[in-house]
Design an enzyme around this catalytic site. Sequence first.
Site, PDB file in Angstrom:
ATOM      1  N   CYS A  75       7.703 -12.009  13.279  1.00 29.16           N
ATOM      2  CA  CYS A  75       7.482 -10.562  13.344  1.00 29.16           C
ATOM      3  C   CYS A  75       8.790  -9.879  12.962  1.00 29.16           C
ATOM      4  O   CYS A  75       9.772  -9.974  13.704  1.00 29.16           O
ATOM      5  CB  CYS A  75       7.035 -10.147  14.753  1.00 29.16           C
ATOM      6  SG  CYS A  75       6.747  -8.364  14.920  1.00 29.16           S
ATOM      7  N   HIS A 168       0.839 -13.662   4.123  1.00 30.13           N
ATOM      8  CA  HIS A 168       0.593 -12.313   3.580  1.00 30.13           C
ATOM      9  C   HIS A 168      -0.155 -12.398   2.260  1.00 30.13           C
ATOM     10  O   HIS A 168       0.123 -13.282   1.439  1.00 30.13           O
ATOM     11  CB  HIS A 168       1.922 -11.586   3.361  1.00 30.13           C
ATOM     12  CG  HIS A 168       2.614 -11.226   4.639  1.00 30.13           C
ATOM     13  ND1 HIS A 168       2.417 -10.035   5.296  1.00 30.13           N
ATOM     14  CD2 HIS A 168       3.462 -11.944   5.423  1.00 30.13           C
ATOM     15  CE1 HIS A 168       3.123 -10.031   6.413  1.00 30.13           C
ATOM     16  NE2 HIS A 168       3.768 -11.173   6.514  1.00 30.13           N
ATOM     17  N   GLU A 217      -2.815  -5.743   9.581  1.00 26.51           N
ATOM     18  CA  GLU A 217      -2.200  -6.955  10.124  1.00 26.51           C
ATOM     19  C   GLU A 217      -3.219  -7.925  10.731  1.00 26.51           C
ATOM     20  O   GLU A 217      -4.184  -7.497  11.392  1.00 26.51           O
ATOM     21  CB  GLU A 217      -1.168  -6.598  11.203  1.00 26.51           C
ATOM     22  CG  GLU A 217       0.115  -6.014  10.659  1.00 26.51           C
ATOM     23  CD  GLU A 217       1.228  -6.097  11.679  1.00 26.51           C
ATOM     24  OE1 GLU A 217       1.216  -7.011  12.535  1.00 26.51           O
ATOM     25  OE2 GLU A 217       2.134  -5.217  11.625  1.00 26.51           O
ATOM     26  N   CYS A 226       4.973  -2.883   9.007  1.00 27.24           N
ATOM     27  CA  CYS A 226       4.945  -4.347   9.169  1.00 27.24           C
ATOM     28  C   CYS A 226       6.177  -4.899   8.471  1.00 27.24           C
ATOM     29  O   CYS A 226       6.291  -4.803   7.247  1.00 27.24           O
ATOM     30  CB  CYS A 226       3.660  -4.920   8.550  1.00 27.24           C
ATOM     31  SG  CYS A 226       3.553  -6.718   8.645  1.00 27.24           S
ATOM     32  N   GLY A 229       5.541  -7.858   6.323  1.00 26.83           N
ATOM     33  CA  GLY A 229       4.720  -7.356   5.220  1.00 26.83           C
ATOM     34  C   GLY A 229       5.561  -6.653   4.173  1.00 26.83           C
ATOM     35  O   GLY A 229       5.327  -6.772   2.968  1.00 26.83           O
TER      36      GLY A 229
HETATM   37  N1  LIG Z   1       0.409  -9.575  12.598  1.00 28.69           N
HETATM   38  C1  LIG Z   1       1.442 -10.530  12.156  1.00 28.69           C
HETATM   39  C2  LIG Z   1       2.548 -10.654  13.226  1.00 28.69           C
HETATM   40  C3  LIG Z   1       3.379  -9.378  13.356  1.00 28.69           C
HETATM   41  C4  LIG Z   1       4.048  -9.020  12.066  1.00 28.69           C
HETATM   42  C5  LIG Z   1       4.534  -7.583  11.925  1.00 28.69           C
HETATM   43  N2  LIG Z   1       4.296  -6.702  13.039  1.00 28.69           N
HETATM   44  C6  LIG Z   1       5.968  -7.543  11.456  1.00 28.69           C
HETATM   45  O1  LIG Z   1       6.705  -6.588  11.759  1.00 28.69           O
HETATM   46  O2  LIG Z   1       6.346  -8.478  10.682  1.00 28.69           O
HETATM   47  C7  LIG Z   1       0.803 -11.906  11.932  1.00 28.69           C
HETATM   48  O3  LIG Z   1      -0.241 -12.168  12.541  1.00 28.69           O
HETATM   49  O4  LIG Z   1       1.372 -12.675  11.150  1.00 28.69           O
END
Ligand SMILES: N[C@H](CCC[C@H](N)C(=O)O)C(=O)O
Length: 283
Positions: A75, A168, A217, A226, A229
Site C-alpha cells: 500500500c 494493477h 481498488e 492509490c 496505482g
Molecule cells: N487495494 C490495494 C491495497 C491498497 C493500495 C492503495 N491504497 C495504495 O495506496 O497503494 C490492493 O488490494 O492491492
Amino acid sequence: MKLKFTKMHGAGNDFVVIDAIHQKIDFTQAQWKQLANRRFGVGADQILVVEKPQSAGVDFRYRIYNADGGEVEQCGNGARAFVRFVTEKHLTDKRAIKVETMSGVIEPRLEIDGDITVDMGAPILDCARVPFDSTGLVGKNQGRDMLWPLDVNGKTIWISAISMGNPHAVQVVDDIDSAPVEMDGPVIERHTRFPKRVNAGFMQIIDRSSIRLRVFERGAGETLACGTGACAAVVAGILRGLLDSPVKVSTKGGDLRIAWQGETSSVEMTGPAVTVFEGEIDL
Ligand SMILES: N[C@H](CCC[C@H](N)C(=O)O)C(=O)O
C-alpha cells in the site's frame, strides 16, 4: 477488547492505523472488515498494523488489510501514513526507515518539508508474477509496453498488467471524469484473467509530466487516491512513451510525485500523510 487506533490519510486514501507492538492484536477477517466499515466501525479504505520486524536489518513490519478484510501485499499511501505514525508515536527516531511488507522491504523517508518519499521497489512486468493470465491473448506493443485486451461489459479495453507488489490493470482514457469507473472497475477487479483480482487504474494523460488518475481498488472500491496505482500508471505511461519521469499524478484526494528511471530501477513516490484523530473502539 479495547483497541487504540489512529485515523490517518494519504491524499484522501484513508486508514485506521494500529500499534501492534504495544497492543496484542489477533483479529479475524470479519473483525478487520467491521473495523473498516463506515457505518458499523471506524471506517477506512485499508487498515495498517504496525509490528516488530521479523527479519534482521529491518526496523518494522507492517501488515495491510483492505476494507473487505483481506490481507494484501502493498500500500503506497499507507507506507507514508506508516512513517508519519511511527515518527509521531516516537517508535523510532530515524527519518529513513526499512519496513518489511508481505511483498518485500520498502524504504520510506520523512523529508525536511514534511512530505514523505517511499522507495517502492522495481515494478514487476512479467505477467505470471503480476499475476495476469495472458494465455491465448494477442497483445499489442506500444513503445516498450505490452497492452493486453480485456473483455469488459461488452467492449474490449487495452490494459498494462503491472505489479508494485500488488496487481494493477492500467488503461489510458480520454477523460477520467466521464470514464466508466463505477461500471467497469468492479468487472476489471474480478476479471478471471487476474487470479488474485486486481486494482483497476484509469489514467488521463495531461502532458508528458502530468496525469490525472482514478483507481477502483481491489477490496476497497474507488478510493480518493492509490499510491501503488499511481506508481503503476506512471510506469505504464513511461513504457508506452507517453510520459517522462518525474510525473505529477493528480488524484481526487491530492497530488503525488512519481519518479522512475526505467528497467529494474525503483519507483519513487512522494506525497503527504496526515493524522486526523486518535480513537479507541471495543472490538
Ligand atoms: N487495494 C490495494 C491495497 C491498497 C493500495 C492503495 N491504497 C495504495 O495506496 O497503494 C490492493 O488490494 O492491492
